[in-house]
Each structure stands twice: as structure tokens, then as C-alpha cells.
Design a protein around this motif. Structure first.
Motif, short mmCIF file in Angstrom:
data_model
loop_
_atom_site.label_atom_id
_atom_site.label_comp_id
_atom_site.label_asym_id
_atom_site.label_seq_id
_atom_site.Cartn_x
_atom_site.Cartn_y
_atom_site.Cartn_z
N SER A 132 -27.30 3.76 -13.98
CA SER A 132 -26.72 3.73 -12.76
C SER A 132 -27.58 2.91 -11.70
CB SER A 132 -26.63 5.23 -12.05
OG SER A 132 -25.77 5.83 -13.00
N ALA A 133 -29.05 2.71 -11.80
CA ALA A 133 -29.77 2.06 -11.19
C ALA A 133 -29.65 0.51 -11.20
CB ALA A 133 -31.19 2.02 -11.50
N MET A 134 -29.24 0.26 -12.69
CA MET A 134 -29.03 -1.30 -12.86
C MET A 134 -27.64 -1.65 -12.45
SD MET A 134 -31.61 -2.54 -14.20
CE MET A 134 -31.16 -4.02 -14.44
N THR A 135 -26.79 -0.81 -12.24
CA THR A 135 -25.45 -0.85 -11.55
C THR A 135 -25.34 -1.37 -10.18
OG1 THR A 135 -24.37 0.19 -13.40
CG2 THR A 135 -23.04 -0.19 -11.33
N TYR A 136 -26.39 -0.34 -9.57
CA TYR A 136 -26.53 -0.41 -7.95
C TYR A 136 -27.47 -1.87 -7.92
CZ TYR A 136 -28.84 0.59 -3.63
OH TYR A 136 -29.17 0.41 -2.23
N VAL A 137 -28.37 -2.10 -8.38
CA VAL A 137 -28.93 -3.36 -8.27
C VAL A 137 -27.99 -4.63 -8.36
CG1 VAL A 137 -30.86 -4.61 -9.04
CG2 VAL A 137 -31.27 -2.46 -8.82
N LEU A 138 -27.44 -4.57 -9.44
CA LEU A 138 -26.50 -5.63 -9.57
C LEU A 138 -25.20 -5.60 -8.44
CD1 LEU A 138 -25.95 -5.94 -13.27
CD2 LEU A 138 -27.34 -7.42 -11.83
N ALA A 139 -24.70 -4.47 -7.96
CA ALA A 139 -23.85 -4.55 -6.89
C ALA A 139 -24.38 -5.08 -5.59
CB ALA A 139 -23.31 -3.06 -6.82
N ILE A 140 -25.71 -4.70 -5.38
CA ILE A 140 -26.46 -5.10 -4.08
C ILE A 140 -26.51 -6.38 -4.22
CG2 ILE A 140 -28.50 -5.01 -2.64
CD1 ILE A 140 -26.63 -2.36 -2.25
N TRP A 141 -27.10 -7.04 -5.42
CA TRP A 141 -27.26 -8.66 -5.43
C TRP A 141 -25.78 -9.39 -5.23
CZ3 TRP A 141 -25.81 -11.61 -10.13
CH2 TRP A 141 -26.49 -12.81 -9.84
N ALA A 142 -24.87 -8.71 -5.77
CA ALA A 142 -23.51 -9.39 -5.55
C ALA A 142 -23.09 -9.18 -4.12
CB ALA A 142 -22.19 -8.69 -6.55
N LEU A 143 -23.34 -8.24 -3.15
CA LEU A 143 -23.13 -8.00 -1.91
C LEU A 143 -23.73 -8.94 -1.21
CD1 LEU A 143 -21.47 -6.26 0.03
CD2 LEU A 143 -23.64 -5.00 0.21
N LEU A 144 -25.00 -9.15 -1.29
CA LEU A 144 -25.81 -10.03 -0.62
C LEU A 144 -25.48 -11.59 -0.97
CD1 LEU A 144 -29.29 -8.74 -1.43
CD2 LEU A 144 -28.25 -8.70 0.86
N ILE A 145 -24.84 -11.66 -2.15
CA ILE A 145 -24.34 -13.31 -2.28
C ILE A 145 -22.78 -13.52 -1.43
CG2 ILE A 145 -23.29 -14.79 -3.93
CD1 ILE A 145 -25.21 -13.77 -5.92
N LEU A 146 -22.30 -12.34 -1.46
CA LEU A 146 -21.10 -12.25 -0.70
C LEU A 146 -21.07 -12.39 0.81
CD1 LEU A 146 -17.91 -12.25 -0.56
CD2 LEU A 146 -18.14 -9.73 -0.62
N MET A 147 -22.33 -11.80 1.36
CA MET A 147 -22.65 -11.74 2.89
C MET A 147 -23.10 -12.93 3.18
SD MET A 147 -21.61 -8.83 4.17
CE MET A 147 -22.45 -8.52 5.74
N ALA A 148 -23.92 -13.61 2.35
CA ALA A 148 -24.44 -15.06 2.55
C ALA A 148 -23.23 -15.99 2.62
CB ALA A 148 -25.54 -15.26 1.77
N ARG A 203 -31.74 -14.36 9.51
CA ARG A 203 -33.27 -13.73 9.42
C ARG A 203 -32.90 -12.26 8.84
NH1 ARG A 203 -34.04 -16.18 14.93
NH2 ARG A 203 -34.81 -18.16 14.21
N LEU A 204 -32.11 -11.66 9.09
CA LEU A 204 -32.08 -10.09 8.61
C LEU A 204 -31.43 -9.79 7.57
CD1 LEU A 204 -32.26 -7.13 10.16
CD2 LEU A 204 -29.97 -7.29 10.72
N LEU A 205 -30.75 -10.74 6.85
CA LEU A 205 -29.88 -10.55 5.56
C LEU A 205 -31.08 -10.55 4.54
CD1 LEU A 205 -27.12 -10.13 4.38
CD2 LEU A 205 -27.27 -12.69 4.00
N PRO A 206 -31.90 -11.18 4.31
CA PRO A 206 -32.99 -11.00 3.25
C PRO A 206 -33.79 -9.68 3.31
CG PRO A 206 -33.33 -13.30 3.96
CD PRO A 206 -32.27 -12.47 5.07
N ALA A 207 -34.29 -9.15 4.70
CA ALA A 207 -34.88 -8.19 4.85
C ALA A 207 -33.96 -6.80 4.34
CB ALA A 207 -35.17 -8.18 6.34
N ALA A 208 -32.94 -7.03 4.98
CA ALA A 208 -31.72 -5.70 4.44
C ALA A 208 -31.63 -5.80 3.08
CB ALA A 208 -30.55 -6.04 5.21
N GLY A 209 -31.48 -7.02 2.47
CA GLY A 209 -31.68 -6.93 1.05
C GLY A 209 -32.81 -6.36 0.32
N ALA A 210 -33.73 -6.61 0.85
CA ALA A 210 -35.19 -5.98 0.19
C ALA A 210 -35.14 -4.74 0.19
CB ALA A 210 -36.31 -6.85 0.82
#
Length: 105
Positions: free
Chosen positions: A37-53, A5-12
Motif C-alpha cells: 500500500s505504501a509503494m502504491t501510494y508513492v507511485l500514485a503521488i509520483w504519477a500525480l506530480l508528473i501529471l500536474m507538471a 515553486r510550490l509543486l516540488p515542496a508539495a510533492g516532498a
């Protein structure tokens, strides 16, 4: 389940961080964050969320295998019946005799 339940909220919340970065307000201002830099950050967070899931899914699978195999082993040996494991039915239906096997008296 709290992590699920926390992972989507943290990702947002992590996706909203680039909105706090400084922007260029005038033609000569250079302290703004570049869009790359903003796009790199967003893609890195997206990849991190996939890895965490993925890692969370593996952990849940191992946890479920651990608890279900222990509960099945304990049920087979007849020990530790009060261990928390798979839900046991509260109502146990009684065996009804087979009408064909009954002999009239």
C-alpha cells in the motif's frame, strides 16, 4: 510561477506521509499498513506530480501565447501601449546618419 515553486515542496510533503502510517510493533499486531500500500501510494503521488507538471506546462504555454499575441496585436495597431506585455526597452537608440550619404558643405 508560484505554482512552479510550490509543486516540488508539495510533492516532498506528500512523499513523507507514509512515514506517519502505523507500523507493526509486535508479532501479533495486524493494524500496520502493508508495504504494498505504501509503494502504491508513492507511485500514485509520483504519477500525480508528473501529471500536474505537464498540465502546468500547458497552462503556462497558453498563458504566454495569449499575452504575447495580444501585445503584438496591440503594438501593430498602435492601441493600448500601456498594457502589460513583453518588456519594451527603456532606451531607444537614435538613428545615426550614414557617413557615406552625407555630402560635405
Amino acid at each position: 510561477m508560484d505554482v512552479a515553486r510550490l509543486l516540488p515542496a508539495a510533492g516532498a510533503l506528500l512523499f513523507l506521509i507514509p512515514l506517519l502510517w502505523p507500523v507493526a510493533e509486535g508479532p501479533g499486531q495486524t493494524d500496520a499498513m502493508p508495504l504494498s500500500s505504501a509503494m502504491t501510494y508513492v507511485l500514485a503521488i509520483w504519477a500525480l506530480l508528473i501529471l500536474m507538471a505537464f498540465l502546468f506546462g500547458l497552462a503556462v504555454r497558453r498563458w504566454a501565447d495569449h499575452w504575447t499575441s495580444d501585445a503584438l496585436q496591440n503594438d501593430a495597431t498602435g492601441h493600448d501601449q500601456d498594457v502589460v506585455g513583453p518588456m519594451q526597452p527603456v532606451f531607444q537608440p537614435t538613428q545615426r546618419p550614414d557617413p557615406a550619404s552625407e555630402t560635405p558643405q
